[in-house]
Each structure stands twice: as C-alpha cells, then as structure tokens.
Scaffold this motif. Structure first.
Motif, PDB file in Angstrom:
ATOM      1  N   GLU A   1      53.788  39.355  44.713  1.00 38.37           N
ATOM      2  CA  GLU A   1      54.565  39.005  45.901  1.00 38.37           C
ATOM      3  C   GLU A   1      53.975  39.659  47.145  1.00 38.37           C
ATOM      4  OE1 GLU A   1      58.463  40.289  44.917  1.00 38.37           O
ATOM      5  OE2 GLU A   1      58.831  38.646  43.489  1.00 38.37           O
ATOM      6  N   ASP A   2      53.549  40.917  47.015  1.00 43.97           N
ATOM      7  CA  ASP A   2      52.959  41.619  48.156  1.00 43.97           C
ATOM      8  C   ASP A   2      51.643  40.977  48.575  1.00 43.97           C
ATOM      9  OD1 ASP A   2      55.075  43.354  48.192  1.00 43.97           O
ATOM     10  OD2 ASP A   2      54.012  44.998  47.196  1.00 43.97           O
ATOM     11  N   GLN A   3      50.859  40.543  47.605  1.00 39.87           N
ATOM     12  CA  GLN A   3      49.589  39.904  47.933  1.00 39.87           C
ATOM     13  C   GLN A   3      49.814  38.599  48.680  1.00 39.87           C
ATOM     14  OE1 GLN A   3      47.866  39.864  43.984  1.00 39.87           O
ATOM     15  NE2 GLN A   3      46.564  41.630  44.434  1.00 39.87           N
ATOM     16  N   ARG A   4      50.843  37.846  48.267  1.00 38.35           N
ATOM     17  CA  ARG A   4      51.164  36.604  48.988  1.00 38.35           C
ATOM     18  C   ARG A   4      51.610  36.912  50.412  1.00 38.35           C
ATOM     19  NH1 ARG A   4      53.214  34.946  43.907  1.00 38.35           N
ATOM     20  NH2 ARG A   4      55.299  35.723  44.411  1.00 38.35           N
ATOM     21  N   PHE A   5      52.455  37.943  50.564  1.00 40.34           N
ATOM     22  CA  PHE A   5      52.920  38.300  51.905  1.00 40.34           C
ATOM     23  C   PHE A   5      51.757  38.747  52.779  1.00 40.34           C
ATOM     24  CE2 PHE A   5      54.139  41.554  54.953  1.00 40.34           C
ATOM     25  CZ  PHE A   5      55.044  40.847  55.724  1.00 40.34           C
ATOM     26  N   ALA A   6      50.892  39.597  52.236  1.00 44.15           N
ATOM     27  CA  ALA A   6      49.760  40.092  53.019  1.00 44.15           C
ATOM     28  C   ALA A   6      48.848  38.951  53.443  1.00 44.15           C
ATOM     29  CB  ALA A   6      48.982  41.125  52.205  1.00 44.15           C
ATOM     30  N   ARG A   7      48.662  37.983  52.556  1.00 43.11           N
ATOM     31  CA  ARG A   7      47.771  36.862  52.849  1.00 43.11           C
ATOM     32  C   ARG A   7      48.338  35.949  53.930  1.00 43.11           C
ATOM     33  NH1 ARG A   7      47.383  35.487  48.080  1.00 43.11           N
ATOM     34  NH2 ARG A   7      48.953  33.832  48.001  1.00 43.11           N
ATOM     35  N   THR A   8      49.667  35.814  53.975  1.00 49.40           N
ATOM     36  CA  THR A   8      50.275  34.842  54.886  1.00 49.40           C
ATOM     37  C   THR A   8      50.916  35.453  56.129  1.00 49.40           C
ATOM     38  OG1 THR A   8      52.339  34.921  53.607  1.00 49.40           O
ATOM     39  CG2 THR A   8      50.725  33.228  53.004  1.00 49.40           C
ATOM     40  N   HIS A   9      51.231  36.768  56.104  1.00 44.26           N
ATOM     41  CA  HIS A   9      51.986  37.354  57.205  1.00 44.26           C
ATOM     42  C   HIS A   9      51.329  38.555  57.879  1.00 44.26           C
ATOM     43  CE1 HIS A   9      55.111  34.953  55.275  1.00 44.26           C
ATOM     44  NE2 HIS A   9      55.867  35.120  56.347  1.00 44.26           N
ATOM     45  N   MET A  10      50.326  39.142  57.253  1.00 45.32           N
ATOM     46  CA  MET A  10      49.699  40.320  57.845  1.00 45.32           C
ATOM     47  C   MET A  10      48.430  39.918  58.591  1.00 45.32           C
ATOM     48  SD  MET A  10      50.492  43.196  54.880  1.00 45.32           S
ATOM     49  CE  MET A  10      49.913  44.594  55.852  1.00 45.32           C
ATOM     50  N   PRO A  11      47.892  40.796  59.438  1.00 44.82           N
ATOM     51  CA  PRO A  11      46.756  40.414  60.286  1.00 44.82           C
ATOM     52  C   PRO A  11      45.545  39.941  59.482  1.00 44.82           C
ATOM     53  CG  PRO A  11      47.705  42.491  61.020  1.00 44.82           C
ATOM     54  CD  PRO A  11      48.341  42.177  59.706  1.00 44.82           C
ATOM     55  N   GLU A  12      44.781  39.039  60.082  1.00 48.77           N
ATOM     56  CA  GLU A  12      43.520  38.642  59.467  1.00 48.77           C
ATOM     57  C   GLU A  12      42.641  39.877  59.324  1.00 48.77           C
ATOM     58  OE1 GLU A  12      41.514  35.466  61.363  1.00 48.77           O
ATOM     59  OE2 GLU A  12      43.255  34.122  61.382  1.00 48.77           O
ATOM     60  N   GLY A  13      41.948  39.959  58.225  1.00 48.64           N
ATOM     61  CA  GLY A  13      41.123  41.135  57.978  1.00 48.64           C
ATOM     62  C   GLY A  13      41.833  42.208  57.181  1.00 48.64           C
ATOM     63  N   THR A  14      43.129  41.991  56.860  1.00 45.60           N
ATOM     64  CA  THR A  14      43.838  42.944  56.006  1.00 45.60           C
ATOM     65  C   THR A  14      43.147  43.017  54.651  1.00 45.60           C
ATOM     66  OG1 THR A  14      45.974  42.596  57.083  1.00 45.60           O
ATOM     67  CG2 THR A  14      46.018  43.425  54.824  1.00 45.60           C
ATOM     68  N   VAL A  15      42.925  44.230  54.172  1.00 47.93           N
ATOM     69  CA  VAL A  15      42.186  44.437  52.924  1.00 47.93           C
ATOM     70  C   VAL A  15      43.056  45.206  51.936  1.00 47.93           C
ATOM     71  CG1 VAL A  15      40.167  45.524  51.870  1.00 47.93           C
ATOM     72  CG2 VAL A  15      39.973  44.441  54.115  1.00 47.93           C
ATOM     73  N   TYR A  16      43.105  44.720  50.691  1.00 49.86           N
ATOM     74  CA  TYR A  16      43.794  45.464  49.638  1.00 49.86           C
ATOM     75  C   TYR A  16      42.794  46.401  48.987  1.00 49.86           C
ATOM     76  CZ  TYR A  16      46.431  46.637  45.455  1.00 49.86           C
ATOM     77  OH  TYR A  16      47.084  47.319  44.456  1.00 49.86           O
ATOM     78  N   ILE A  17      43.080  47.692  49.031  1.00 48.78           N
ATOM     79  CA  ILE A  17      42.208  48.707  48.444  1.00 48.78           C
ATOM     80  C   ILE A  17      42.772  49.084  47.084  1.00 48.78           C
ATOM     81  CG2 ILE A  17      41.310  51.048  48.694  1.00 48.78           C
ATOM     82  CD1 ILE A  17      41.482  50.638  51.726  1.00 48.78           C
ATOM     83  N   ASP A  18      41.943  48.969  46.059  1.00 47.54           N
ATOM     84  CA  ASP A  18      42.381  49.249  44.691  1.00 47.54           C
ATOM     85  C   ASP A  18      41.450  50.277  44.075  1.00 47.54           C
ATOM     86  OD1 ASP A  18      43.444  49.274  42.188  1.00 47.54           O
ATOM     87  OD2 ASP A  18      42.970  47.196  41.684  1.00 47.54           O
ATOM     88  N   GLU A  19      41.756  51.535  44.311  1.00 46.05           N
ATOM     89  CA  GLU A  19      41.012  52.651  43.746  1.00 46.05           C
ATOM     90  C   GLU A  19      41.958  53.456  42.861  1.00 46.05           C
ATOM     91  OE1 GLU A  19      37.861  53.025  44.073  1.00 46.05           O
ATOM     92  OE2 GLU A  19      37.485  51.549  45.652  1.00 46.05           O
ATOM     93  N   PRO A  20      41.419  54.296  41.952  1.00 48.67           N
ATOM     94  CA  PRO A  20      42.289  55.043  41.031  1.00 48.67           C
ATOM     95  C   PRO A  20      43.424  55.800  41.713  1.00 48.67           C
ATOM     96  CG  PRO A  20      40.013  55.266  40.358  1.00 48.67           C
ATOM     97  CD  PRO A  20      39.997  54.531  41.670  1.00 48.67           C
ATOM     98  N   ASP A  21      43.151  56.440  42.848  1.00 51.81           N
ATOM     99  CA  ASP A  21      44.179  57.236  43.518  1.00 51.81           C
ATOM    100  C   ASP A  21      44.653  56.626  44.832  1.00 51.81           C
ATOM    101  OD1 ASP A  21      44.097  59.232  41.531  1.00 51.81           O
ATOM    102  OD2 ASP A  21      42.330  60.115  42.461  1.00 51.81           O
TER     103      ASP A  21
END
Length: 203
Positions: free
Chosen positions: A76-96
């Motif tokens: 759900e968050d990924q859909r929101f980020a893709r459609t409602h957050m600024p262009e260029g928003t990046v999801y960072i997926d690191e261990p910590d």
C-alpha cells in the motif's frame, strides 16, 4: 561441523532436528536427543554437552519472516509513494534502513530532502538536507520552536518523538513542517502551532 560425540554429524541432521521441533510446535524440546544447544566455544551440540561446560539453549522455532500484514502495508505504501509523492522519490531497502527518500521545494522556494520510515509502530520523518539539526544542537533554534530534534527527527504530533499513523499523513505533515520551518529560519515563530503567534521573534 565437527564429528565429536554430541555434535550433529552434518547439516542435514541439524536441519532435521530443527524442523522436527517446528513441526511439533516445540520451541524447547524436552528430549535431549531432540534438541540442540550451543557451547561457549560457538559449537553446536545435540542435547546437553557432557561435563561442566555451560551451554545455551536454542529456540527451535521458525526464524522471523515478514508478516502478511507487513507485506500488505508495504504494498500500500509503495502504491501511495508512486502516485502521491514527488517524482524522484526512492525506496531505500537496506538491512538497517528502510523507507522513502524524497525532496520538495516549499512556497518559500526552499528545498528540503526528507526520509520517511515505519518504526514498527508509526511513520516518522527525518530531515536529510539542509542539516538544520545542527542549529538545534548549538541552541540557535530550540527543538520546541523548530519541532525538530537534535538527531534530525521531525516532531509530527503532540507526543514526544511521535510520528503519524500512515505514510500519507507523515508525508503531508512533513511538507507542512518544511514550510513552517522556513519561517523559523527567517526569524519568525513556527506559524502552524497554537503556542505562538505568527509574528517575528521579540515583536
């Protein structure tokens, strides 16, 4: 894995002991032959090691995995980020570090880079740039006046250090905070809080 007495002879035996306990729903098997322990030397033993050497019991249950609820929340968050957050928003997926990095430009033409993340209970936002938390550390701006903690975390609600219940609310309120912080940087009180009037300091 060594072949000493009391040690599982190979990884297959170790796997079978663990899986058997999991299938029985027995995280701490009573039968020594059906459980493993770990010695202070880091070796894995079947049952309790003979002698006086201390051993640590092992929880034989399944290793943690993302729950379906967590997977749904992330989707759900990924859909929101893709459609409602600024262009260029990046999801960072690191261990910590897991969350969304995004940049905005306020109505005062000031650019902010922010990082929103779920801490297990709520969504919080940290300021990445500009490094205004240094002003808080030097007492140029108080944490109360700037709604910003010395570690860069933005205060998004009345509870100390608290965030917001959804990514949507954390994102939208962080945008409002950035605009308000622009006034603080220019010598005015934070305009979106009831404790202070929208007037220059000292006036």
């Amino acid at each position: 894995m060594s072949g000493n007495p009391g040690n599982p002879s190979d990884l297959n035996e170790l796997r079978d002991i663990i899986r058997q306990a999991q299938s029985l729903g027995a995280p701490y098997p009573q039968d020594p032959a059906a459980r493993i322990t770990v010695g202070r030397d880091g070796k894995i033993y079947r049952g309790d090691q003979a002698g006086d050497e201390p051993v640590s019991k092992v929880h034989h249950g399944t290793f943690a995995a993302p729950s379906r609820r967590a997977e749904r929340r992330l989707a759900e968050d990924q859909r929101f980020a893709r459609t409602h957050m600024p262009e260029g928003t990046v999801y960072i997926d690191e261990p910590d570090v897991r969350g969304w990095a995004y940049s905005i430009v306020t109505e005062l033409d000031e650019r902010y880079t922010l990082f929103a993340f779920f801490d297990g209970r709520e969504y919080r936002v940290k300021l990445v740039e500009p490094a205004l938390e240094q002003l808080v550390r030097r007492n140029v701006v108080s944490a109360h006046d700037g709604h910003l903690y010395p570690d860069g975390t933005i205060c998004l609600s009345e509870a100390r250090g608290a965030g917001q219940p959804t990514l949507e609310e954390a994102y939208s309120k962080s945008v409002l905070w950035a605009l308000g912080m622009g006034f603080v940087r220019n010598g005015y009180r934070f305009p979106f809080a009831a404790e202070g009037p929208f007037a220059a300091e000292g006036r």
